[in-house]
Design a protein around this motif. Structure first.
Motif, PDB file in Angstrom:
ATOM      1  N   LEU A 115      78.843 112.359 -43.102  1.00 53.56           N
ATOM      2  CA  LEU A 115      78.924 110.901 -43.215  1.00 53.56           C
ATOM      3  C   LEU A 115      77.547 110.371 -43.601  1.00 53.56           C
ATOM      4  O   LEU A 115      76.521 110.895 -43.155  1.00 53.56           O
ATOM      5  CB  LEU A 115      79.384 110.290 -41.889  1.00 53.56           C
ATOM      6  CG  LEU A 115      80.802 110.676 -41.462  1.00 53.56           C
ATOM      7  CD1 LEU A 115      81.098 110.130 -40.065  1.00 53.56           C
ATOM      8  CD2 LEU A 115      81.819 110.161 -42.473  1.00 53.56           C
ATOM      9  N   GLN A 116      77.555 109.338 -44.445  1.00 52.47           N
ATOM     10  CA  GLN A 116      76.293 108.780 -44.922  1.00 52.47           C
ATOM     11  C   GLN A 116      76.138 107.363 -44.392  1.00 52.47           C
ATOM     12  O   GLN A 116      76.872 106.466 -44.814  1.00 52.47           O
ATOM     13  CB  GLN A 116      76.281 108.747 -46.446  1.00 52.47           C
ATOM     14  CG  GLN A 116      76.701 110.060 -47.088  1.00 52.47           C
ATOM     15  CD  GLN A 116      75.515 110.946 -47.370  1.00 52.47           C
ATOM     16  OE1 GLN A 116      74.655 110.608 -48.145  1.00 52.47           O
ATOM     17  NE2 GLN A 116      75.474 112.093 -46.711  1.00 52.47           N
ATOM     18  N   VAL A 117      75.207 107.192 -43.462  1.00 58.46           N
ATOM     19  CA  VAL A 117      74.838 105.854 -43.000  1.00 58.46           C
ATOM     20  C   VAL A 117      73.311 105.800 -43.061  1.00 58.46           C
ATOM     21  O   VAL A 117      72.659 106.854 -43.140  1.00 58.46           O
ATOM     22  CB  VAL A 117      75.340 105.578 -41.556  1.00 58.46           C
ATOM     23  CG1 VAL A 117      76.859 105.516 -41.497  1.00 58.46           C
ATOM     24  CG2 VAL A 117      74.791 106.604 -40.565  1.00 58.46           C
ATOM     25  N   PRO A 118      72.727 104.606 -43.027  1.00 62.58           N
ATOM     26  CA  PRO A 118      71.262 104.544 -43.101  1.00 62.58           C
ATOM     27  C   PRO A 118      70.629 105.232 -41.889  1.00 62.58           C
ATOM     28  O   PRO A 118      71.099 105.063 -40.764  1.00 62.58           O
ATOM     29  CB  PRO A 118      70.965 103.038 -43.083  1.00 62.58           C
ATOM     30  CG  PRO A 118      72.243 102.371 -43.471  1.00 62.58           C
ATOM     31  CD  PRO A 118      73.345 103.267 -42.991  1.00 62.58           C
ATOM     32  N   ALA A 119      69.574 106.020 -42.124  1.00 64.43           N
ATOM     33  CA  ALA A 119      68.867 106.653 -41.007  1.00 64.43           C
ATOM     34  C   ALA A 119      68.065 105.590 -40.265  1.00 64.43           C
ATOM     35  O   ALA A 119      67.444 104.729 -40.878  1.00 64.43           O
ATOM     36  CB  ALA A 119      67.942 107.741 -41.528  1.00 64.43           C
ATOM     37  N   VAL A 120      68.136 105.636 -38.938  1.00 66.59           N
ATOM     38  CA  VAL A 120      67.313 104.754 -38.106  1.00 66.59           C
ATOM     39  C   VAL A 120      66.518 105.637 -37.157  1.00 66.59           C
ATOM     40  O   VAL A 120      67.099 106.463 -36.443  1.00 66.59           O
ATOM     41  CB  VAL A 120      68.187 103.762 -37.297  1.00 66.59           C
ATOM     42  CG1 VAL A 120      67.310 102.892 -36.403  1.00 66.59           C
ATOM     43  CG2 VAL A 120      69.008 102.886 -38.230  1.00 66.59           C
ATOM     44  N   LEU A 121      65.209 105.505 -37.192  1.00 64.52           N
ATOM     45  CA  LEU A 121      64.335 106.328 -36.350  1.00 64.52           C
ATOM     46  C   LEU A 121      64.651 107.825 -36.528  1.00 64.52           C
ATOM     47  O   LEU A 121      64.701 108.575 -35.562  1.00 64.52           O
ATOM     48  CB  LEU A 121      64.447 105.920 -34.868  1.00 64.52           C
ATOM     49  CG  LEU A 121      64.043 104.468 -34.572  1.00 64.52           C
ATOM     50  CD1 LEU A 121      64.358 104.099 -33.130  1.00 64.52           C
ATOM     51  CD2 LEU A 121      62.557 104.266 -34.841  1.00 64.52           C
TER      52      LEU A 121
END
Lengths: 311, 207
Positions: A115-121
């Motif tokens: 799954l591709q979601v924006p990376a956070v930390l």
């Protein structure tokens, strides 16, 4: 770009990978899938690296629809959906209902390509409590559309080791290493911890498993200084109820830690089904370390088998 | 030093004064952060301890030496990191009760509180939640006997030897005395937490 539409979200469906490391001193939990072993096995089944982001589901899974051809899913951890433990290929417009079989509690769904979601930390994981990561820092809702990376076609099917879909018996036995504050407790509580069969309370969540059983309250209460707490730590609240910390638990805590679930058995523990009980078996840290090395070797061997590199 | 996990160790210090022990823990954390040894995964300072997780390459002997070195002699001085001024507006729901229990008039309470130089001992419980040392004895109160299910974000609060600020809506049993609009945790920022262990904090009157 391949996409999966969320037709029904399920109860607590979140995007999870292996979480974020190195931020404990800022109060940020490791996060990530609570069943890392299941995530790894499911990912390998769909041709992904073991830490690719998938969905973690609790109690009631989602209904998803492939928006393009050739979306491959695999479920591990518990029997959810039509073919748990096997890769499932969807064509454009196909719907899949990831409802649980009787008693299934928690599982992960790997998706070929991840799954591709924006990376956070540094992670794609959803922190539900803190509200960041994953899809807008929250559990999935109806109408979400998940982007999927480009998949490598998995080669053939190798059955999952059966424990990766949970245990059938009345009890699940997990290994328990010494807790940081075991000596704060009397023999009576330490014995009760390993002699009782524990039920998982519905109030459990990604931060911790709350257990029902005999009270582990200390006879003499003493305030303890806050200290770092790891995933698997069995904390005892003032009223004597144990909580096993999971990956979204706080990095520091003030409750005494009577024991520590061995990392090798954390997945096994969270695969517990409704009606099954958890029983703890005491081991040393040395044994816990050996168990972890063994489980890591098992994943490596199995991955090689799936990828067709071994005979 | 104590084994705390398959590949984790707990370093701790036993000074009578928790704040002194914490200065040792923060100094040990800073050493690891300044020059991370091979295999270090995470290090979490707390009231009297430092919990260190590593991979197979992390040498526990190095941690054992760190514990001994930091435990020798007087606790290290509180070498401040950054100093932050946080503007607050007095008036948490527990303020009247806090004044009654401390026996202080509002003016005297705020004079004492605003005159404190706080030091971040550790950050835990939730992302960005600071445990601040520096509260004078007359302002120390036990936490509330019944915790609240939802403390508003930005609440400035007291419990035991600590002052703290709730970065987000959280359950909690601390005594709420003021509020701030300052954002303590922003996952999009680098670093994501405003306050790190060892930083200094001064509260000022804002509006």
């Amino acid at each position: 770009m391949t996409r999966l539409a969320v037709l029904r979200p399920g109860l607590l469906t979140t995007v999870q990978d292996l979480g974020r490391e190195g931020l404990g001193a800022l109060g940020v939990p490791r996060g990530g899938a609570i069943d890392r072993e299941a995530l790894a096995f499911a990912n390998v089944l769909v041709g992904n690296p073991p830490g690719a982001a998938g969905l973690e589901i609790w109690y009631q899974g989602p209904v998803l629809r492939a928006e393009e051809d050739d979306v491959i899913l695999a479920v591990a951890g518990a029997p959810f959906g039509p073919a748990p433990g096997r890769p499932i290929r969807l064509a454009a417009g196909d719907e899949i209902d990831l409802s649980p079989a009787q008693g299934a509690g928690r599982a992960v769904v790997a998706v070929g390509g991840g799954l591709q979601v924006p990376a956070v930390l540094g992670s794609l994981s959803t922190s539900v409590a803190a509200g960041f990561g994953g899809v807008d820092g929250r559990r999935l809702v109806r109408g979400d559309v998940l982007k999927v990376g480009s998949a490598r076609t998995p080669r053939g099917t190798v059955p999952l080791p059966p424990d990766l879909l949970g245990h059938d018996g009345a009890e699940v036995v997990v290994r328990l290493a010494p807790g940081a504050h075991a000596e704060e407790f009397e023999d009576r509580q330490r014995r009760a911890l390993v002699e009782a069969a524990w039920e998982v309370l519905p109030a459990s969540n990604r931060a911790g498993f709350r257990l029902r059983g005999p009270s582990l309250a200390r006879e003499v209460h003493r305030e303890l200084p806050s200290q770092g707490a790891l995933t698997g730590a069995v904390q005892v609240t003032r009223d004597g109820a144990p909580i096993v910390l999971l990956h979204e638990g706080p990095p520091t805590g003030g409750y005494p830690q009577i024991g520590s679930v061995a990392e090798a058995d954390l997945g096994l523990m969270v695969r517990v089904r409704t009606g099954q009980r958890i029983r703890f078996r005491g081991v040393s840290w040395r044994e816990a370390r050996a168990a972890l090395a063994e489980s890591e070797e098992r994943l490596t061997r199995w991955t090689e088998t799936v990828r067709g590199r071994s005979t | 030093m104590k084994e705390a996990g398959e590949r984790a160790w707990l370093l701790s210090w036993d000074d009578d004064d928790e704040e002194a022990a914490n200065r040792r823990a923060v100094a040990a954390w800073r050493r690891l952060a300044a020059a991370p040894p091979p295999g270090l995964v995470d290090a979490v300072p707390a009231a009297r301890s430092l919990l260190v997780r590593g991979g197979e390459r992390l040498d526990p002997g190095l941690l054992e030496r760190l514990e001994v070195e930091l435990g020798a002699g007087l606790p290290p001085p509180a070498a401040p990191g950054r100093c932050h001024e946080i503007a607050i507006v007095p008036g948490g729901v527990d303020l009247p009760e806090v004044l009654e229990r401390t026996g202080l008039e509002a003016a005297a309470f705020w004079e004492a509180f605003l005159g404190c130089r706080f030091r971040v001992g550790f950050v835990g419980f939730a992302p960005g939640f600071p445990y601040l040392y520096g509260l004078p004895g007359e302002l120390r109160l036990p936490r509330r006997s019944t915790p609240r299910e939802a403390v508003p974000a930005g609440s400035v609060a007291l419990a035991g030897p600590y002052a703290g600020v709730y970065p987000s809506v959280l359950p909690g049993g601390w005594n709420l005395v003021a509020t701030t609009a300052v954002r303590l945790f922003d996952p999009g920022a680098d670093p994501p937490a405003l306050l790190a262990p060892g930083d200094e904090v001064l509260f000022t009157l804002g509006s």
